[in-house]
Design an enzyme around this catalytic site. Structure first.
Site, PDB file in Angstrom:
ATOM      1  N   ASN A 118      29.937  63.705  14.561  1.00 46.95           N
ATOM      2  CA  ASN A 118      31.235  63.260  14.034  1.00 46.95           C
ATOM      3  C   ASN A 118      31.213  63.253  12.511  1.00 46.95           C
ATOM      4  O   ASN A 118      30.181  63.033  11.881  1.00 46.95           O
ATOM      5  CB  ASN A 118      31.602  61.879  14.593  1.00 46.95           C
ATOM      6  CG  ASN A 118      31.106  60.742  13.731  1.00 46.95           C
ATOM      7  OD1 ASN A 118      31.742  60.363  12.750  1.00 46.95           O
ATOM      8  ND2 ASN A 118      29.920  60.217  14.065  1.00 46.95           N
ATOM      9  N   THR A 190      30.923  59.582   4.127  1.00 48.24           N
ATOM     10  CA  THR A 190      31.599  59.116   2.912  1.00 48.24           C
ATOM     11  C   THR A 190      30.720  59.530   1.743  1.00 48.24           C
ATOM     12  O   THR A 190      29.573  59.055   1.647  1.00 48.24           O
ATOM     13  CB  THR A 190      31.789  57.580   2.937  1.00 48.24           C
ATOM     14  OG1 THR A 190      32.686  57.252   3.991  1.00 48.24           O
ATOM     15  CG2 THR A 190      32.347  57.061   1.620  1.00 48.24           C
ATOM     16  N   LYS A 223      22.621  48.297   7.907  1.00 43.24           N
ATOM     17  CA  LYS A 223      22.488  49.445   8.827  1.00 43.24           C
ATOM     18  C   LYS A 223      21.997  50.653   8.045  1.00 43.24           C
ATOM     19  O   LYS A 223      22.625  51.062   7.066  1.00 43.24           O
ATOM     20  CB  LYS A 223      23.823  49.752   9.507  1.00 43.24           C
ATOM     21  CG  LYS A 223      23.711  50.875  10.537  1.00 43.24           C
ATOM     22  CD  LYS A 223      24.896  50.907  11.466  1.00 43.24           C
ATOM     23  CE  LYS A 223      24.790  52.023  12.473  1.00 43.24           C
ATOM     24  NZ  LYS A 223      25.932  52.043  13.395  1.00 43.24           N
ATOM     25  N   ASN A 252      21.695  54.668  12.059  1.00 41.80           N
ATOM     26  CA  ASN A 252      22.962  55.387  12.098  1.00 41.80           C
ATOM     27  C   ASN A 252      22.708  56.827  12.595  1.00 41.80           C
ATOM     28  O   ASN A 252      21.610  57.150  13.021  1.00 41.80           O
ATOM     29  CB  ASN A 252      23.580  55.386  10.687  1.00 41.80           C
ATOM     30  CG  ASN A 252      25.106  55.311  10.754  1.00 41.80           C
ATOM     31  OD1 ASN A 252      25.731  56.047  11.512  1.00 41.80           O
ATOM     32  ND2 ASN A 252      25.692  54.436   9.965  1.00 41.80           N
TER      33      ASN A 252
END
Ligand SMILES: Cc1cc2nc3c(=O)[nH]c(=O)nc-3n(C[C@H](O)[C@H](O)[C@H](O)COP(=O)(O)O)c2cc1C
Length: 338
Positions: A118, A190, A223, A252
């Site tokens: 994703n 990001t 995280k 992650n």
């Protein structure tokens, strides 16, 4: 029909006939609607795993299997997740400003490898809207007994130099509504976000959040990405220990797509079975160096992969991609076999 069969034979074929994002939206829309229907919530409770209570960073978990961040980014279906039997739910990533995320398509399925890639880019309603939604839920009779974590990220338009203020804004609004907060410095979608894992930037962020947390006093977790070196990981652990971090979510998604040759050039973070080994190595690397509690995330798709994470020292687990492929029966399978 048991939960696993119902999902495999009926629900999954319908969802997988749609694009990954349309399937996700359909699932969320339904779970959101169900969240307001007590009689249907009671039906979902058939999926619940056995109780296996434990206390981690001061919170009580009825079972150790949580929903990972990114599934319910806006916290719209919390009662449904609790009814389905999750021991805890992490909503988000929420950013200070509402944002649409990257252009579509931005989620890709790799069923043979039980994987996803994703590049959503933190599409979410923004901290103000999510805070108002959570406040309403808290004031209703529908706030669940399970711990609710809120995962925070940086707004895309905020320059990386101003990241701390961006996180602090969201933290101030959302921490009072959460049972725990996760600082997400590890999403690959990001630009610049992962640079916040570097020592100087991380220390600045953790110190500012610690100051801000003097009122809310909530467990704050970090995280991390699975694409760090051991030296980088050791620096991160030291910073967490020095700045009052309550635990680490490991890990992650990964930028390493080598497990899926057809996806080598696909931009985004890879999750699911191909991430399993690497994320377990990170869990072990952390627990062998620190007593910080670890929430394991990455490739948990059955009892064996869950057991592997516990054996590596994880206290709690989170599932995302495994849940997409296996459905609600996964929780009971893990609870019985791990
Ligand atoms: C479609 C998708 C969206 C995600 N969004 C987020 C997110 O917003 N914030 C976050 O911290 N992690 C996000 N993740 C990462 C998951 O929370 C999880 O850490 C990762 O997928 C590894 O677990 P898994 O192999 O069980 O999927 C996302 C993962 C997927 C597949």
């Amino acid at each position: 029909m048991n939960a696993e069969a119902l999902y495999q034979r009926l629900v999954r074929p319908i969802l997988f006939s749609l694009s990954p994002e349309a399937a996700h939206n359909l699932a969320i829309r339904n779970l959101r609607a169900i969240s307001a229907l007590p009689s249907v919530l009671r039906q979902l409770e058939r999926f619940q795993p056995a109780l296996s209570p434990r206390t981690v960073f001061g919170l009580t978990f009825l079972n150790p299997i949580g929903l990972a961040a990114g599934f319910d980014k806006n916290g719209v279906a919390i009662p449904a997740w609790a009814a389905l039997g999750f021991g805890f739910v992490e909503i988000g990533t929420v950013t200070a400003k509402a944002q649409p995320g990257n252009p579509k398509p931005r989620i890709f399925r790799y069923p043979e490898q039980e994987a996803l890639i994703n590049r959503l880019g933190f599409n979410n309603d923004g901290a103000d809207v999510v805070a108002a939604r959570l406040r309403r839920l808290r004031e209703s009779s529908r706030w669940p007994v399970i711990p609710i974590g809120i995962n925070l990220g940086k707004s895309k338009i905020t320059p990386i130099e101003n990241a701390v203020e961006d996180y602090v804004y969201s933290f101030r609004l959302l921490a009072p509504l959460a049972d725990y907060v996760v600082l997400n410095v590890s999403s690959p979608n990001t630009p610049g976000l992962r640079s916040l894992q570097e020592h100087a930037a991380l220390v600045q962020l953790l110190a500012a959040i610690r100051r801000e947390n003097e009122t809310a006093r909530k467990p704050v977790l970090l995280k991390i990405a699975p694409d760090l070196s051991i030296a980088e990981l050791e620096q991160i652990i030291a910073a967490c220990e020095q700045h009052g971090i309550a635990g680490i979510v490991a890990t992650n998604t990964t930028l390493d797509h080598s497990a899926i040759p057809s996806a080598r050039d696909q931009t985004g973070g890879l999750s699911g079975r191909p991430l399993r080994k690497k994320s377990t190595e990170f869990v072990r690397a952390i627990t062998s160096r620190s007593s910080l509690p670890v929430i394991a995330s990455g490739g948990i798709a059955d009892a064996a992969s869950a057991r592997e994470k516990f054996e590596a020292g994880a206290q709690l687990l989170q599932v995302y991609t495994g849940y997409v492929y296996r459905g609600p029966g996964l929780l009971r399978e893990i609870a019985q076999g791990s």
